[in-house]
Design an enzyme around this catalytic site. Structure first.
Site, mmCIF file in Angstrom:
data_model
loop_
_atom_site.group_PDB
_atom_site.id
_atom_site.type_symbol
_atom_site.label_atom_id
_atom_site.label_comp_id
_atom_site.label_asym_id
_atom_site.label_seq_id
_atom_site.Cartn_x
_atom_site.Cartn_y
_atom_site.Cartn_z
ATOM 1 N N ARG A 31 0.894 -1.228 0.035
ATOM 2 C CA ARG A 31 -0.062 0.044 -0.077
ATOM 3 C C ARG A 31 1.005 1.197 0.106
ATOM 4 N NH1 ARG A 31 -2.339 -0.112 6.331
ATOM 5 N NH2 ARG A 31 -0.327 -0.278 7.373
ATOM 6 N N GLU A 71 -3.035 7.510 6.890
ATOM 7 C CA GLU A 71 -1.738 7.552 7.273
ATOM 8 C C GLU A 71 -0.619 7.832 6.554
ATOM 9 O OE1 GLU A 71 -0.679 3.589 9.136
ATOM 10 O OE2 GLU A 71 -1.884 3.985 10.821
ATOM 11 N N GLU A 120 -7.321 4.369 15.350
ATOM 12 C CA GLU A 120 -7.270 2.963 15.524
ATOM 13 C C GLU A 120 -6.211 2.747 16.871
ATOM 14 O OE1 GLU A 120 -4.685 1.797 12.139
ATOM 15 O OE2 GLU A 120 -5.934 2.739 10.728
ATOM 16 N N CYS A 140 3.188 8.604 -5.658
ATOM 17 C CA CYS A 140 3.979 9.639 -5.363
ATOM 18 C C CYS A 140 3.261 10.875 -5.263
ATOM 19 C CB CYS A 140 5.018 9.953 -6.539
ATOM 20 S SG CYS A 140 5.801 11.574 -6.296
ATOM 21 N N TRP A 173 3.518 -6.164 13.043
ATOM 22 C CA TRP A 173 4.730 -5.583 12.138
ATOM 23 C C TRP A 173 5.801 -5.074 12.887
ATOM 24 C CZ3 TRP A 173 4.697 -1.037 14.835
ATOM 25 C CH2 TRP A 173 3.571 -0.547 15.191
ATOM 26 N N HIS A 214 -2.525 -10.044 13.513
ATOM 27 C CA HIS A 214 -2.750 -8.919 14.070
ATOM 28 C C HIS A 214 -4.078 -8.930 14.684
ATOM 29 C CE1 HIS A 214 -3.966 -4.588 14.614
ATOM 30 N NE2 HIS A 214 -2.677 -4.203 14.369
ATOM 31 N N GLN A 223 -2.242 -11.203 9.211
ATOM 32 C CA GLN A 223 -3.170 -12.350 9.899
ATOM 33 C C GLN A 223 -2.877 -12.572 11.265
ATOM 34 O OE1 GLN A 223 -2.273 -15.767 7.336
ATOM 35 N NE2 GLN A 223 -2.281 -14.624 5.647
HETATM 36 C C1 GAL Z 1 -2.096 0.852 10.562
HETATM 37 C C2 GAL Z 1 -2.933 0.957 9.444
HETATM 38 C C3 GAL Z 1 -3.983 0.083 9.505
HETATM 39 C C4 GAL Z 1 -3.148 -1.412 9.953
HETATM 40 C C5 GAL Z 1 -2.755 -1.172 11.194
HETATM 41 C C6 GAL Z 1 -1.889 -2.494 11.771
HETATM 42 O O1 GAL Z 1 -0.836 1.834 10.591
HETATM 43 O O2 GAL Z 1 -3.627 2.138 9.424
HETATM 44 O O3 GAL Z 1 -4.552 -0.237 8.215
HETATM 45 O O4 GAL Z 1 -2.155 -1.643 9.027
HETATM 46 O O5 GAL Z 1 -1.582 -0.242 11.184
HETATM 47 O O6 GAL Z 1 -1.546 -2.330 12.813
#
Ligand code: GAL
Length: 641
Positions: free
Chosen positions: A107, A144, A322, A111, A330, A373, A371
């Site tokens: 994603r 973001e 969020e 640019c 991640w 998360h 997956q």
């Molecule tokens: C954020 C993002 C979400 C998801 C999330 C995972 O950075 O906006 O779409 O990827 O992290 O923690």
């Protein structure tokens, strides 16, 4: 003034069979949620081929959520251009500093300077705004900005746009040569068309060149966002938001704050502790299931300040869009939060003035990149631990008194342009603007202080008793005037007012503050293993300035050289303070300002919200503070019922 608080979640109807949407919506409402954000990555399903619009499913999803009594934030899907977009605009990808295009398959692969892609983004935004503008309760632009290092792009589109930007700014190559000091190393230009982006040079490019590229890149984000905002406003009166991130400083968030009613951010305390902080391993281990005790609070205060930029007389509107509800996928390591932390993080946001905390995501996805998360629900739709904590907060909100908001006694200026200036010319490894400001913020919080963050063009400091202006490389005129007029104690430096707008050393030498006879005569940076002991508490680390002048010396290093100097209410700090020296500086400044400090146990933080004091235990064990024992993840609300 006080605010009603709400909860929400992020939902991807396009990931799930339509048959379960109504049940999902009913369960969300049951849980006590008010808001649902949808749509921000759904472009390939809204427009599977160029011009082939399939909006009906989104309408049905919105209607389903509405029927359950939920409100909808609709995201524009521009962070995920579908694959066909690349066939239409093969050169739309951002290019990294090594000249490699950043490819399709995840994603944010665009640019900001690509006009063709920008037009497509405005087109889909206008289509969605027209169709859903009258329906939805709020909007989110894109997703973001800046995440995954996506602000700086070294593409052809960026090069052309940068040249135009420079031509507008400087009007003539001669003026640019003068401003950048291009006589140095024979770097003079005869025409704007000769100017490249500041990558792939043999050794470091001219810092003035790079700083202008940073400013340009930030302006490109503002322009991209402003276009979407205008496209939405043409069809909708609903408030518009963007979800900012943690420790992303590559664009000026205050500029975007002026464009939109609501500022939101995405709070992943455990992921951020692992991958965005310089803390030593033992500290990261200590807080591995809790998150850093100050990182979330810092961003709550920062984005409250960003929200306050929107011109309206109301309270600044900011949310957590969020909220981490369980392990993420991640960071280098992804532990689960300790029991109670999801609730604590939610209440902490409310204590700092959040209007809504929305959990990411409703249900854990069994496919794609995330997956592992967590969501509020497991992939099999059984409630995950985070669900129960959200439910607990929902029950508490039903009876808890509203949270009051009031001006804090302490203000801390935050300046994105200074982050760029430090990054362009750090002078020493580890000399990072955010790091320094955040360490100062942490030092204030450890002493129990509540803080308002202010933008660098702040013109009024009324009501503040202590104002900190660390590392603001070029002071704005409004802030200079405000500092000259304030009766607050001011702690300024290091490296404040150290450069001209073109990043040259000014004459007279810095800090050149009226009424303060202090001159920074030399700067040195220190290895992390060579901190300079102070004559009193603590050390100066990393960045050190030699100070001259007739102002009163307050602190000296162990060799007797001045480190802080004062005239009236203005104190200049000529070095990067370690925690012990910082503590000494803040306590003295607070004493002079008449602001009470607290001796907090290391894991405890407090936030004063009007007459109410919130106390949070960020540590893994129980802590006794002020006669009360807080369990791990404990939240205490003291004050009027
Ligand atoms: C954020 C993002 C979400 C998801 C999330 C995972 O950075 O906006 O779409 O990827 O992290 O923690």
């Amino acid at each position: 003034m006080s605010l009603k608080r709400t909860l929400g979640t992020c939902y991807y109807p396009e990931h799930w069979p339509e048959e379960i949407w109504a049940e999902d919506a009913a369960r969300m409402a049951d849980l006590g949620l008010t808001w649902v954000r949808i749509g921000e990555f759904a472009w390939s399903r809204l427009e599977p081929a160029h011009g082939d619009l399939r909006l009906d499913w989104l309408e049905r999803a919105i209607d389903t959520l509405h029927r359950a009594g939920l409100k909808v934030v609709l995201g524009t899907p521009t962070a995920t251009p579908p694959r066909w977009m690349l066939d239409r605009h093969p050169d739309m990808l951002a290019v990294d500093a090594d000249g490699r295009p950043r490819g399709f398959g995840s994603r944010r692969h665009y640019c900001f300077s690509h006009d063709g892609y920008r037009a497509e983004a405005l087109r889909i935004t206008a289509i969605l705004a027209k169709r859903f503008g009258p329906k939805v309760e709020a909007w989110q632009t894109d997703n973001e900005y800046g995440c995954h290092d996506t602000i700086l792009s070294y593409s052809d589109a960026a090069r052309h746009a940068f040249r135009d930007w420079l031509a507008q700014k400087y009007q003539s190559p001669e003026a640019l040569n003068r401003a950048w000091g291009n006589v140095f190393w024979s770097m003079d230009y005869d025409s704007f068309d000769q100017i490249d982006l500041p990558n792939l040079t043999v050794t470091e490019p001219n810092p003035a060149h790079t700083l202008d590229f940073r400013r340009f890149s930030s302006d490109q984000v503002a322009r991209f966002n402003a276009g979407q905002v205008a496209a939405i406003r043409a069809h909708s009166t609903a408030p518009i938001s963007h979800n900012y991130m943690g420790r992303i400083v590559e664009f000026d968030h205050f500029t975007l704050g002026r464009q939109m009613e609501i500022a939101t951010w995405d709070s992943y305390p455990l992921g951020f502790l692992e991958d965005r902080l310089e803390e030593p391993p033992e500290v990261k281990r200590h807080y591995a299931r809790q998150g850093d005790p100050d990182f979330q609070a810092f961003h709550h205060d920062l984005y409250r300040a960003v929200a306050a930029q929107f011109p309206s007389g109301d309270l600044p509107r900011w949310w957590v869009m969020e909220q981490q509800p369980g392990p993420v996928n991640w960071a280098p390591h992804n532990p689960a939060p300790a029991p109670g932390m999801v609730r604590l993080w939610t209440w902490e946001a409310f204590a700092h003035g959040a209007e809504c905390v929305s959990y990411f995501r409703w249900r854990q996805a069994p496919f794609g990149q995330e997956q592992y998360h967590a969501g509020l629900l497991r992939p099999d739709s059984v409630p995950a631990p985070g669900y129960h904590e959200a439910a607990e907060v929902a029950r508490e909100l039903a009876t808890a008194p509203m949270v009051e908001m009031a001006q804090a006694p302490v203000a801390l200026v935050f300046d994105y342009a200074s982050a760029w200036a430090w990054a362009v010319q750090p002078q020493g490894q580890g000399c990072d603007y955010f790091r320094l400001v955040f360490e100062i913020y942490r030092g204030l919080r450890k002493l129990g202080l509540s803080i308002d963050i202010l933008p660098p063009d702040t013109a009024r400091l009324n009501g503040y008793r202590l104002v900190l202006v660390p590392a603001v490389v070029t002071l704005s005129e409004p802030l200079k005037r405000a500092l000259a007029m304030t009766g607050a104690q001011v702690l300024i430096g290091p490296r404040s007012n150290a450069k001209t707008a073109a990043l040259s050393i000014p004459l007279p030498l810095p800090p050149a503050l009226p009424g303060l006879d202090v001159t920074v005569s030399r700067v040195e940076t220190l290895r992390p293993d060579m901190p300079l002991p102070m004559a009193g508490a603590g050390h100066v680390t990393l960045w050190r300035e030699e100070l001259e002048g007739g102002a009163e010396v307050l602190d000296r290093d162990a060799d007797g050289r001045p480190v802080t100097m004062r005239a009236g209410n203005l104190t200049y700090l000529g070095g990067w303070p370690d925690p012990a020296f910082l503590r000494h500086l803040v306590i003295r400044a607070c004493d002079a300002a008449g602001v009470a400090t607290l001796d907090l146990p290391p894991d405890i933080r407090v936030r004063q919200a009007g007459k109410t004091r919130f106390v949070f235990n960020h540590g893994p064990g129980p802590v006794t503070f002020d006669g009360v024992t807080l369990p791990p993840a404990g939240v205490l609300r003291q004050g009027p019922a």
